[in-house]
Design a protein around this motif. Structure first.
Motif, short mmCIF file in Angstrom:
data_model
loop_
_atom_site.label_atom_id
_atom_site.label_comp_id
_atom_site.label_asym_id
_atom_site.label_seq_id
_atom_site.Cartn_x
_atom_site.Cartn_y
_atom_site.Cartn_z
N LYS A 1 0.81 -1.06 -0.18
CA LYS A 1 0.04 -0.10 0.05
C LYS A 1 0.88 1.20 -0.18
O LYS A 1 0.41 2.42 0.65
CB LYS A 1 -0.81 0.10 1.13
CG LYS A 1 -1.76 -1.11 1.31
CD LYS A 1 -2.95 -0.95 2.27
CE LYS A 1 -3.94 -2.29 2.63
NZ LYS A 1 -4.22 -2.69 1.20
N CYS A 2 2.05 1.33 -0.50
CA CYS A 2 2.73 2.18 -0.46
C CYS A 2 2.64 3.30 -1.73
O CYS A 2 1.58 2.66 -2.47
CB CYS A 2 4.37 2.03 -0.83
SG CYS A 2 4.89 1.39 -2.32
N ARG A 3 2.89 4.51 -1.61
CA ARG A 3 2.28 5.53 -2.72
C ARG A 3 2.77 5.23 -3.91
O ARG A 3 1.95 5.48 -4.88
CB ARG A 3 3.27 6.81 -2.06
CG ARG A 3 2.86 8.16 -3.38
CD ARG A 3 1.35 8.15 -3.71
NE ARG A 3 0.56 8.66 -2.53
CZ ARG A 3 -0.67 8.80 -2.56
NH1 ARG A 3 -1.45 8.44 -3.71
NH2 ARG A 3 -1.43 9.38 -1.54
N THR A 4 4.04 4.48 -4.03
CA THR A 4 4.73 4.24 -5.56
C THR A 4 3.51 3.29 -6.03
O THR A 4 3.15 3.09 -7.20
CB THR A 4 5.95 3.59 -5.44
OG1 THR A 4 6.64 4.69 -4.91
CG2 THR A 4 6.36 3.20 -6.96
N CYS A 5 3.18 2.02 -5.27
CA CYS A 5 2.37 1.16 -5.80
C CYS A 5 0.73 1.50 -6.06
O CYS A 5 0.24 1.12 -6.89
CB CYS A 5 2.29 -0.29 -4.68
SG CYS A 5 3.70 -1.04 -4.67
#
Length: 276
Positions: free
Chosen positions: A21-25
């Protein structure tokens, strides 16, 4: 048995199947979703672009005193949609590194002039100019730096209101000069000493004094006690109690340990100062 390495951040499988759930993903998944919907509609697809120019633009606006929250309010969007370009907005949500061309264009179109008010209280402008004079900057030397005529600077220290553009220019000049030595920037020793003497006689606080009260320099309700003796501080307190708080003179004198005559004298001096 060797475990299979996870897909890279930003890939569809890393977010959808491995639960990252990171911003990049999130950005990678949103990119895929936008492309998929555009293809289904038959629309022309615009890929996400690098968000670094947006971030630098917001940092320049912040340096000018315009917060990301204020930019978001001006654009009519949620604050996180702007703040995320500058810093993480929560756990597992790092700073945004890619964005849509449309969103980038909207933010990049915001200028300092769009968000600076036409007329503002001149307290901070006046105090910044006075503080620069207290370290040796003659007012006439500050004119070209601020972008106004030298004679106009002397008027700025007397005004109650000024334009947002002028306040912004004075704030930038103050940030640049408050730690400088005027003699090393073309000001003669005689002119610098004269500016310091005048500031000392008028009890204009120095930048070091204002650094102790970082939020007070723009506060018209804050009364600096720079260079004041204890009797002078008591006299200023008496003036405030009578003229602002509405305390009777006799009561103000009793509270501060002053005589009625001392309170009356302080009020007279205050009236004369205002008249001057």
């Amino acid at each position: 048995m060797t475990s299979k390495p996870l897909p890279p951040h930003g890939s569809l499988s890393r977010h959808k199947w491995h639960g990252c759930k990171c911003r990049t993903c999130y950005d990678g998944y949103n990119e895929w979703a936008r492309q998929h919907k555009a293809l289904k509609r038959g629309d022309t697809y615009n890929a996400l672009i690098d968000a670094e120019p947006v971030r630098q633009h917001l940092l320049r606006l912040e340096a000018a005193g315009i917060s990301t929250t204020k930019v978001a309010k001006y654009l009519g969007c949620h604050p996180s949609n702007v703040i995320s370009f500058v810093k993480p907005t929560g756990a597992g949500r790092p700073r945004r590194r890619r964005t849509t061309p449309e969103h980038a264009a909207r933010i990049l179109a915001v200028t300092v002039a769009d968000l600076l008010p036409g007329t503002v209280d001149a307290t901070g402008t006046r105090r910044r100019i006075q503080a620069l004079a207290a370290i040796g900057w003659p007012l006439r030397h500050l004119g070209p730096i601020i972008g106004v005529s030298p004679a106009w600077v002397d008027d700025l220290v007397k005004k109650d209101v000024t334009s947002g553009q002028t306040a912004h220019a004075v704030r930038q000049a103050y940030e640049r000069l408050s730690r400088s030595n005027p003699e090393r920037h073309g000001v003669s020793k005689v002119s610098a000493q004269r500016a310091r003497r005048r500031a000392a006689n008028l009890r204009w606080p120095t930048p070091k004094y204002w650094a102790k009260f970082p939020d007070a320099i723009d506060d018209p309700h804050f009364t600096p006690e720079y260079g004041m003796t204890k009797p002078q501080r008591l006299a200023e307190e008496a003036v405030w109690m009578v003229t602002v708080a509405g305390v009777p003179r006799t009561e103000a004198a009793a509270r501060l340990g002053l005589t009625f005559g001392e309170v009356d004298e302080a009020l007279t001096r205050n009236d004369m100062r205002k008249a001057a």
